[in-house]
Write a protein that holds these residues in place. Structure first.
Motif, PDB file in Angstrom:
ATOM      1  N   VAL A  13      29.966  20.695  33.432  1.00 45.05           N
ATOM      2  CA  VAL A  13      30.193  19.843  32.267  1.00 45.05           C
ATOM      3  C   VAL A  13      31.701  19.657  32.151  1.00 45.05           C
ATOM      4  CG1 VAL A  13      29.913  19.587  29.794  1.00 45.05           C
ATOM      5  CG2 VAL A  13      28.134  20.730  31.137  1.00 45.05           C
ATOM      6  N   ASN A  14      32.125  18.438  32.282  1.00 44.95           N
ATOM      7  CA  ASN A  14      33.558  18.139  32.221  1.00 44.95           C
ATOM      8  C   ASN A  14      33.755  16.876  31.390  1.00 44.95           C
ATOM      9  OD1 ASN A  14      36.281  18.021  32.591  1.00 44.95           O
ATOM     10  ND2 ASN A  14      36.170  17.162  34.646  1.00 44.95           N
ATOM     11  N   ASP A  15      34.105  17.063  30.150  1.00 43.27           N
ATOM     12  CA  ASP A  15      34.368  15.921  29.266  1.00 43.27           C
ATOM     13  C   ASP A  15      35.794  15.466  29.525  1.00 43.27           C
ATOM     14  OD1 ASP A  15      34.700  14.050  27.310  1.00 43.27           O
ATOM     15  OD2 ASP A  15      34.486  15.418  25.631  1.00 43.27           O
ATOM     16  N   ASP A  16      35.929  14.359  30.241  1.00 44.91           N
ATOM     17  CA  ASP A  16      37.251  13.805  30.501  1.00 44.91           C
ATOM     18  C   ASP A  16      37.379  12.384  29.944  1.00 44.91           C
ATOM     19  OD1 ASP A  16      35.630  12.505  32.284  1.00 44.91           O
ATOM     20  OD2 ASP A  16      36.816  12.965  34.062  1.00 44.91           O
ATOM     21  N   VAL A  17      36.554  12.095  28.960  1.00 42.59           N
ATOM     22  CA  VAL A  17      36.552  10.777  28.331  1.00 42.59           C
ATOM     23  C   VAL A  17      37.237  10.890  26.971  1.00 42.59           C
ATOM     24  CG1 VAL A  17      35.128   8.894  27.468  1.00 42.59           C
ATOM     25  CG2 VAL A  17      34.442  10.120  29.541  1.00 42.59           C
ATOM     26  N   LYS A  18      38.259  10.096  26.784  1.00 45.84           N
ATOM     27  CA  LYS A  18      38.978  10.141  25.508  1.00 45.84           C
ATOM     28  C   LYS A  18      38.196   9.383  24.431  1.00 45.84           C
ATOM     29  CE  LYS A  18      41.975   6.285  26.820  1.00 45.84           C
ATOM     30  NZ  LYS A  18      43.331   5.893  27.132  1.00 45.84           N
ATOM     31  N   PRO A  19      38.454   9.683  23.172  1.00 44.19           N
ATOM     32  CA  PRO A  19      37.787   8.972  22.072  1.00 44.19           C
ATOM     33  C   PRO A  19      38.114   7.479  22.116  1.00 44.19           C
ATOM     34  CG  PRO A  19      38.883  10.948  21.258  1.00 44.19           C
ATOM     35  CD  PRO A  19      39.326  10.747  22.676  1.00 44.19           C
ATOM     36  N   VAL A  20      37.198   6.675  21.594  1.00 48.12           N
ATOM     37  CA  VAL A  20      37.390   5.228  21.514  1.00 48.12           C
ATOM     38  C   VAL A  20      37.735   4.890  20.068  1.00 48.12           C
ATOM     39  CG1 VAL A  20      36.317   2.972  21.787  1.00 48.12           C
ATOM     40  CG2 VAL A  20      35.789   4.812  23.412  1.00 48.12           C
ATOM     41  N   ILE A  21      38.904   4.300  19.875  1.00 48.87           N
ATOM     42  CA  ILE A  21      39.414   4.038  18.527  1.00 48.87           C
ATOM     43  C   ILE A  21      39.027   2.638  18.072  1.00 48.87           C
ATOM     44  CG2 ILE A  21      41.503   3.817  17.109  1.00 48.87           C
ATOM     45  CD1 ILE A  21      42.825   5.849  19.014  1.00 48.87           C
ATOM     46  N   THR A  22      38.618   2.545  16.815  1.00 47.43           N
ATOM     47  CA  THR A  22      38.401   1.260  16.159  1.00 47.43           C
ATOM     48  C   THR A  22      39.497   1.124  15.103  1.00 47.43           C
ATOM     49  OG1 THR A  22      36.024   1.404  16.504  1.00 47.43           O
ATOM     50  CG2 THR A  22      36.796  -0.151  14.831  1.00 47.43           C
ATOM     51  N   ALA A  23      40.373   0.158  15.311  1.00 45.93           N
ATOM     52  CA  ALA A  23      41.517  -0.027  14.412  1.00 45.93           C
ATOM     53  C   ALA A  23      41.673  -1.515  14.131  1.00 45.93           C
ATOM     54  CB  ALA A  23      42.778   0.550  15.038  1.00 45.93           C
ATOM     55  N   ASP A  24      40.938  -1.986  13.144  1.00 45.52           N
ATOM     56  CA  ASP A  24      40.978  -3.408  12.790  1.00 45.52           C
ATOM     57  C   ASP A  24      42.038  -3.663  11.727  1.00 45.52           C
ATOM     58  OD1 ASP A  24      38.919  -4.009  14.552  1.00 45.52           O
ATOM     59  OD2 ASP A  24      37.383  -3.567  13.064  1.00 45.52           O
ATOM     60  N   PHE A  25      43.295  -3.550  12.122  1.00 47.76           N
ATOM     61  CA  PHE A  25      44.403  -3.843  11.209  1.00 47.76           C
ATOM     62  C   PHE A  25      45.569  -4.369  12.026  1.00 47.76           C
ATOM     63  CE2 PHE A  25      44.537   0.733  12.130  1.00 47.76           C
ATOM     64  CZ  PHE A  25      45.804   0.880  12.671  1.00 47.76           C
ATOM     65  N   THR A  26      46.516  -4.993  11.354  1.00 52.18           N
ATOM     66  CA  THR A  26      47.702  -5.549  12.004  1.00 52.18           C
ATOM     67  C   THR A  26      48.591  -4.403  12.466  1.00 52.18           C
ATOM     68  OG1 THR A  26      47.554  -7.452  10.533  1.00 52.18           O
ATOM     69  CG2 THR A  26      49.622  -7.146  11.695  1.00 52.18           C
ATOM     70  N   LYS A  27      48.970  -4.445  13.722  1.00 49.59           N
ATOM     71  CA  LYS A  27      49.759  -3.347  14.303  1.00 49.59           C
ATOM     72  C   LYS A  27      51.258  -3.507  14.063  1.00 49.59           C
ATOM     73  CE  LYS A  27      45.932  -1.807  16.227  1.00 49.59           C
ATOM     74  NZ  LYS A  27      44.939  -2.756  15.797  1.00 49.59           N
ATOM     75  N   GLU A  28      51.721  -4.736  13.857  1.00 47.35           N
ATOM     76  CA  GLU A  28      53.149  -5.008  13.627  1.00 47.35           C
ATOM     77  C   GLU A  28      53.261  -5.867  12.372  1.00 47.35           C
ATOM     78  OE1 GLU A  28      57.107  -4.669  15.522  1.00 47.35           O
ATOM     79  OE2 GLU A  28      55.222  -4.056  16.420  1.00 47.35           O
ATOM     80  N   ILE A  29      53.986  -5.367  11.358  1.00 49.27           N
ATOM     81  CA  ILE A  29      54.088  -6.050  10.071  1.00 49.27           C
ATOM     82  C   ILE A  29      55.557  -6.216   9.710  1.00 49.27           C
ATOM     83  CG2 ILE A  29      53.569  -5.887   7.599  1.00 49.27           C
ATOM     84  CD1 ILE A  29      51.147  -4.192   8.314  1.00 49.27           C
ATOM     85  N   ASN A  30      55.900  -7.380   9.171  1.00 51.53           N
ATOM     86  CA  ASN A  30      57.248  -7.637   8.649  1.00 51.53           C
ATOM     87  C   ASN A  30      57.136  -7.926   7.158  1.00 51.53           C
ATOM     88  OD1 ASN A  30      58.792  -7.597  11.167  1.00 51.53           O
ATOM     89  ND2 ASN A  30      57.636  -9.432  11.664  1.00 51.53           N
ATOM     90  N   VAL A  31      57.910  -7.171   6.351  1.00 54.64           N
ATOM     91  CA  VAL A  31      57.938  -7.385   4.902  1.00 54.64           C
ATOM     92  C   VAL A  31      59.391  -7.437   4.446  1.00 54.64           C
ATOM     93  CG1 VAL A  31      55.686  -6.305   4.492  1.00 54.64           C
ATOM     94  CG2 VAL A  31      57.750  -4.913   4.350  1.00 54.64           C
ATOM     95  N   GLN A  32      59.593  -7.986   3.246  1.00 56.47           N
ATOM     96  CA  GLN A  32      60.938  -8.106   2.678  1.00 56.47           C
ATOM     97  C   GLN A  32      61.335  -6.879   1.849  1.00 56.47           C
ATOM     98  OE1 GLN A  32      63.277 -10.985   2.190  1.00 56.47           O
ATOM     99  NE2 GLN A  32      62.372 -11.789   4.047  1.00 56.47           N
ATOM    100  N   CYS A  33      60.357  -6.277   1.153  1.00 56.66           N
ATOM    101  CA  CYS A  33      60.669  -5.233   0.176  1.00 56.66           C
ATOM    102  C   CYS A  33      59.790  -4.003   0.388  1.00 56.66           C
ATOM    103  CB  CYS A  33      60.428  -5.747  -1.241  1.00 56.66           C
ATOM    104  SG  CYS A  33      61.144  -7.355  -1.591  1.00 56.66           S
TER     105      CYS A  33
END
Length: 176
Positions: A13-33
């Protein structure tokens, strides 16, 4: 007492599979304040062996409130040490100038006693709620008590050094 040959089965038994991420959000954001920085989202992950993989969350920031970066990171690791991560980068940069509120007009008058009062000019800003308005007044071309020019100027500077446009009023006093 006769013994049969031994039959051996080896199961690896060799678990070599990494978790699968669900990330439904903006990865790069620009704001003023700073006030515009969104709340941290909640990514999830599934894993082939572990039913409930929870992230380790970290948040680091650098810079000032006028020009900075926030990096949010979620690292999902399963029981066998396989991991994956997702990040969100937020850039904060206030580059919006304040806006003066109010108006003035240039005036020609005959007597110094008729000089209008200094106008009440205020300012609004995208990040600063209480922004001070700067004011200056210069008298020039003075040849007598009722012959001179007054130049009034108003401007505002926010906490990040953004300067509004200058509002100018010229008052010519000329007793001719």
């Amino acid at each position: 007492g006769n013994t049969s040959e031994t039959l051996t089965q080896v199961i690896i038994v060799n678990d070599d599979v990494k978790p699968v991420i669900t990330a439904d959000f903006t990865k790069e954001i620009n704001v003023q304040c700073l006030k515009d920085v969104p709340a941290a989202p909640v990514p999830t992950a599934t894993d082939n062996c572990d039913e409930n993989v929870q992230p380790i969350y970290s948040e680091e920031g650098s810079g000032s409130s006028c020009d900075s970066t926030i990096i949010r990171k979620w690292v999902f690791t399963d029981a066998c040490g396989n991991s994956d991560e997702v990040t969100q980068t937020i850039h904060i940069k206030d580059n919006t100038i304040p806006v003066l509120v109010g108006s003035v007009s240039n005036t020609n008058i005959s007597c110094a006693k008729d000089i209008p009062a200094v106008a009440e000019i205020t300012a609004t800003d995208n990040c600063d709620q209480n922004i001070a308005v700067q004011y200056s007044q210069v008298t020039s071309d003075s040849t007598c008590v009722n012959k001179f020019t007054i130049t009034r100027k108003w401007w505002a500077v926010d906490a990040c050094g953004n300067t509004s446009e200058t509002l100018t009023q010229v008052i010519v006093v000329n007793d001719d």
